[in-house]
Write a protein that holds these residues in place. Structure first.
Motif, PDB file in Angstrom:
ATOM      1  N   LEU A  10       0.816  -1.209   0.000  1.00 29.75           N
ATOM      2  CA  LEU A  10       0.000   0.000   0.000  1.00 29.75           C
ATOM      3  C   LEU A  10       0.852   1.263   0.000  1.00 29.75           C
ATOM      4  CD1 LEU A  10      -3.024   0.939   0.235  1.00 29.75           C
ATOM      5  CD2 LEU A  10      -2.625   1.087   2.686  1.00 29.75           C
ATOM      6  N   THR A  11       2.018   1.223   0.662  1.00 37.63           N
ATOM      7  CA  THR A  11       2.831   2.432   0.827  1.00 37.63           C
ATOM      8  C   THR A  11       4.152   2.387   0.066  1.00 37.63           C
ATOM      9  OG1 THR A  11       3.853   1.523   2.828  1.00 37.63           O
ATOM     10  CG2 THR A  11       1.835   2.798   3.099  1.00 37.63           C
ATOM     11  N   GLY A  12       4.706   1.194  -0.165  1.00 40.20           N
ATOM     12  CA  GLY A  12       6.017   1.089  -0.779  1.00 40.20           C
ATOM     13  C   GLY A  12       7.150   1.412   0.172  1.00 40.20           C
TER      14      GLY A  12
ATOM     15  N   ASP B 139       5.486  -0.307  -9.448  1.00 41.37           N
ATOM     16  CA  ASP B 139       5.339   1.070  -9.920  1.00 41.37           C
ATOM     17  C   ASP B 139       3.889   1.391 -10.271  1.00 41.37           C
ATOM     18  OD1 ASP B 139       8.052   1.367  -9.614  1.00 41.37           O
ATOM     19  OD2 ASP B 139       8.513   0.935 -11.719  1.00 41.37           O
ATOM     20  N   ALA B 140       3.179   0.409 -10.837  1.00 48.94           N
ATOM     21  CA  ALA B 140       1.776   0.650 -11.180  1.00 48.94           C
ATOM     22  C   ALA B 140       0.935   0.864  -9.929  1.00 48.94           C
ATOM     23  CB  ALA B 140       1.229  -0.534 -11.985  1.00 48.94           C
ATOM     24  N   LEU B 141       1.217   0.144  -8.856  1.00 51.49           N
ATOM     25  CA  LEU B 141       0.464   0.326  -7.614  1.00 51.49           C
ATOM     26  C   LEU B 141       0.718   1.708  -7.015  1.00 51.49           C
ATOM     27  CD1 LEU B 141       0.858  -3.137  -5.818  1.00 51.49           C
ATOM     28  CD2 LEU B 141      -1.217  -2.172  -6.811  1.00 51.49           C
ATOM     29  N   LEU B 142       1.984   2.122  -6.977  1.00 54.34           N
ATOM     30  CA  LEU B 142       2.298   3.404  -6.365  1.00 54.34           C
ATOM     31  C   LEU B 142       1.822   4.588  -7.199  1.00 54.34           C
ATOM     32  CD1 LEU B 142       5.866   2.835  -4.883  1.00 54.34           C
ATOM     33  CD2 LEU B 142       3.635   2.563  -3.802  1.00 54.34           C
ATOM     34  N   ASP B 143       1.619   4.393  -8.498  1.00 59.85           N
ATOM     35  CA  ASP B 143       1.102   5.471  -9.339  1.00 59.85           C
ATOM     36  C   ASP B 143      -0.397   5.670  -9.174  1.00 59.85           C
ATOM     37  OD1 ASP B 143       3.617   6.005 -10.270  1.00 59.85           O
ATOM     38  OD2 ASP B 143       3.394   4.864 -12.126  1.00 59.85           O
ATOM     39  N   LEU B 144      -1.095   4.696  -8.602  1.00 58.31           N
ATOM     40  CA  LEU B 144      -2.534   4.836  -8.395  1.00 58.31           C
ATOM     41  C   LEU B 144      -2.805   5.802  -7.249  1.00 58.31           C
ATOM     42  CD1 LEU B 144      -3.698   1.101  -8.607  1.00 58.31           C
ATOM     43  CD2 LEU B 144      -4.031   2.868 -10.331  1.00 58.31           C
ATOM     44  N   PRO B 145      -3.924   6.506  -7.284  1.00 54.99           N
ATOM     45  CA  PRO B 145      -4.315   7.317  -6.124  1.00 54.99           C
ATOM     46  C   PRO B 145      -4.509   6.435  -4.894  1.00 54.99           C
ATOM     47  CG  PRO B 145      -5.590   7.938  -8.059  1.00 54.99           C
ATOM     48  CD  PRO B 145      -4.839   6.693  -8.423  1.00 54.99           C
ATOM     49  N   PRO B 146      -4.301   6.966  -3.700  1.00 54.77           N
ATOM     50  CA  PRO B 146      -4.391   6.117  -2.498  1.00 54.77           C
ATOM     51  C   PRO B 146      -5.712   5.377  -2.357  1.00 54.77           C
ATOM     52  CG  PRO B 146      -3.397   8.232  -1.963  1.00 54.77           C
ATOM     53  CD  PRO B 146      -3.870   8.338  -3.385  1.00 54.77           C
TER      54      PRO B 146
END
Length: 433
Positions: free
Chosen positions: A186-188, A257-264
């Motif tokens: 969720l946070t990286g 990278d795709a997960l972290l580019d999504l809005p929270p």
């Protein structure tokens, strides 16, 4: 005893706020319909489902009867295609149900008038390891049963009762490792993931009487950990300002990278639905969104991730895409080395120390406030004293009367008179003429 108190005692206890919303959506009832049936406003129904207030008296009885779960009946096979109307009603087909042709979709409930939407994704298949729970090191999966809570079967007569500390330790041992991996996705940030999980369990131990009777204690802790991890204030901290280094493998790095580019909010919805395995109403309730909004976020997030991952875009059906994404998320969580959380006893001790510290700080603050108030009352004046006006220069006033300073001529005349008086008569007598 008043009549309202008697009515409340006769009504069975209401479920938790999250369960109230799930039961309402399971019956295809909107907030407006429940408000009209009970005789309140829509804002009141929303406050009941968020836990801010609770119904009383006759409204409590009507509300409890309205959302009461129906008795279990044998379900028949239903199509696997779910529309936005069915999503608003809380429906989600199971992966093991027999699929029917897509040309015969399920009848939409009459309670909603939402337009038709593309089919929602089906449920991901259960994990290959049947013994893996939400707290295993294999990554995100479904939450375990409530520890310390009696099962459906009757408790054995000689069985020892579980203490609160033992129940907390069991919940921590089951859910903490897997929850750290979920929070990392969720946070990286590995350190923030561990800190969030430990902070959530400390909060759970402080409110353990409330958490122990919750319908899903693991979900309670997960929601607290996610809320703490997604706080925007962490960007002001130097250690959590930037995410950790991404994985070296190209496929896992693209997913990371795709997960972290999504809005929270979209990232959280995707992780809860495809990673943890919650159904759509539970995902909407945990993200504090409506079921159609959660469905829209999920489809948008999947489309954004599929642009980075070609194998997801080539999936034949939403169910296959969901299962593939579930495996990819689990593989990414297992491949990354995340810090191991502290022992449960250390978390409980830290929670108690923090609670003791905050209690002492509150007592000290109240004592300081009392002391300052007493000092103010002691030193404050008891009567009004009119302030002295500042001096001002005044013009146009005549010179002061009375004797003035003698000049040199006056002094000479005075001396002359005093000398002549000694040679003249001592007394002057007036004479008549």
């Amino acid at each position: 005893m008043t009549r309202s108190t008697t009515d409340e005692a006769a009504v069975p206890p209401l479920p938790s706020p999250k369960e109230r919303r799930r039961l309402r959506e399971a019956k295809s009832l909107s907030e407006d319909e429940v408000a009209a049936a009970v005789g309140v406003t829509r804002a009141t129904v929303r406050s009941w489902e968020t836990g801010r207030t609770s119904p009383r008296g006759r409204k409590r009885a009507l509300y409890a009867k309205l959302i009461a779960p129906e008795p279990a009946v044998k379900r028949t096979a239903k199509p696997t295609v779910v529309t936005a109307k069915a999503a608003a009603a809380g429906a989600r087909p199971a992966a093991d149900r027999p699929a029917e042709p897509a040309a015969a979709p399920a009848a939409a409930p009459a309670a909603t008038d939402l337009p038709e939407a593309p089919p929602l994704p089906e449920a991901p298949p259960p994990p290959s390891d049947p013994g893996a729970g939400a707290g295993t090191a294999d990554g995100p999966s479904r939450a375990p049963e409530t520890p310390g809570r009696p099962s459906d079967a009757a408790e054995a007569p000689g069985e020892r009762r579980t203490s609160p500390a033992e129940a907390f330790d069991e919940l921590y041992a089951r859910t903490a490792p897997g929850l750290v991996r979920q929070t990392y996705l969720l946070t990286g940030r590995r350190a923030l993931a561990r800190e969030s999980v430990e902070r959530a369990f400390e909060l759970a131990w402080q409110r353990w009487p409330e958490v122990a009777v919750d319908r899903d204690p693991a979900g309670w802790v997960r929601a607290a950990a996610y809320e703490y991890a997604m706080s925007p204030w962490h960007r002001l901290r130097r250690t959590h300002r930037h995410p950790d280094a991404p994985p070296t493998e190209p496929g896992k790095r693209a997913l990371f990278d795709a997960l972290l580019d999504l809005p929270p909010a979209y990232r959280r919805t995707l992780l809860l639905y495809d990673g943890v395995g919650l159904d759509l109403p539970e995902t909407a309730a945990e993200t504090e969104a409506s079921t159609p909004a959660a469905a829209g976020r999920l489809m948008t997030a999947r489309a954004a991730v599929a642009e980075r991952l070609p194998d997801l875009a080539e999936a034949d059906s939403p169910a296959e895409q969901s299962a593939l994404l579930h495996d990819r998320l689990g593989g990414l969580a297992r491949a990354e080395h995340v810090p191991v959380p502290r022992p449960a006893r250390a978390v409980r001790t830290g929670s108690e120390n923090k609670a003791r510290l905050w209690t002492r700080a509150a007592v000290a603050g109240v004592a300081l406030l009392i002391a300052v108030t007493g000092l103010t009352l002691h030193t404050a004046p008891t009567h009004y004293e009119q302030p002295i006006s500042p001096p001002e220069r005044v013009g146009g006033v005549p010179p002061r009367g009375g004797p003035q300073k003698l000049t040199a001529q006056d002094l000479k005349l005075q001396k002359s008179l005093s000398e002549r008086l000694a040679h003249g008569p001592e007394r002057l007598v007036p004479e008549l003429r």
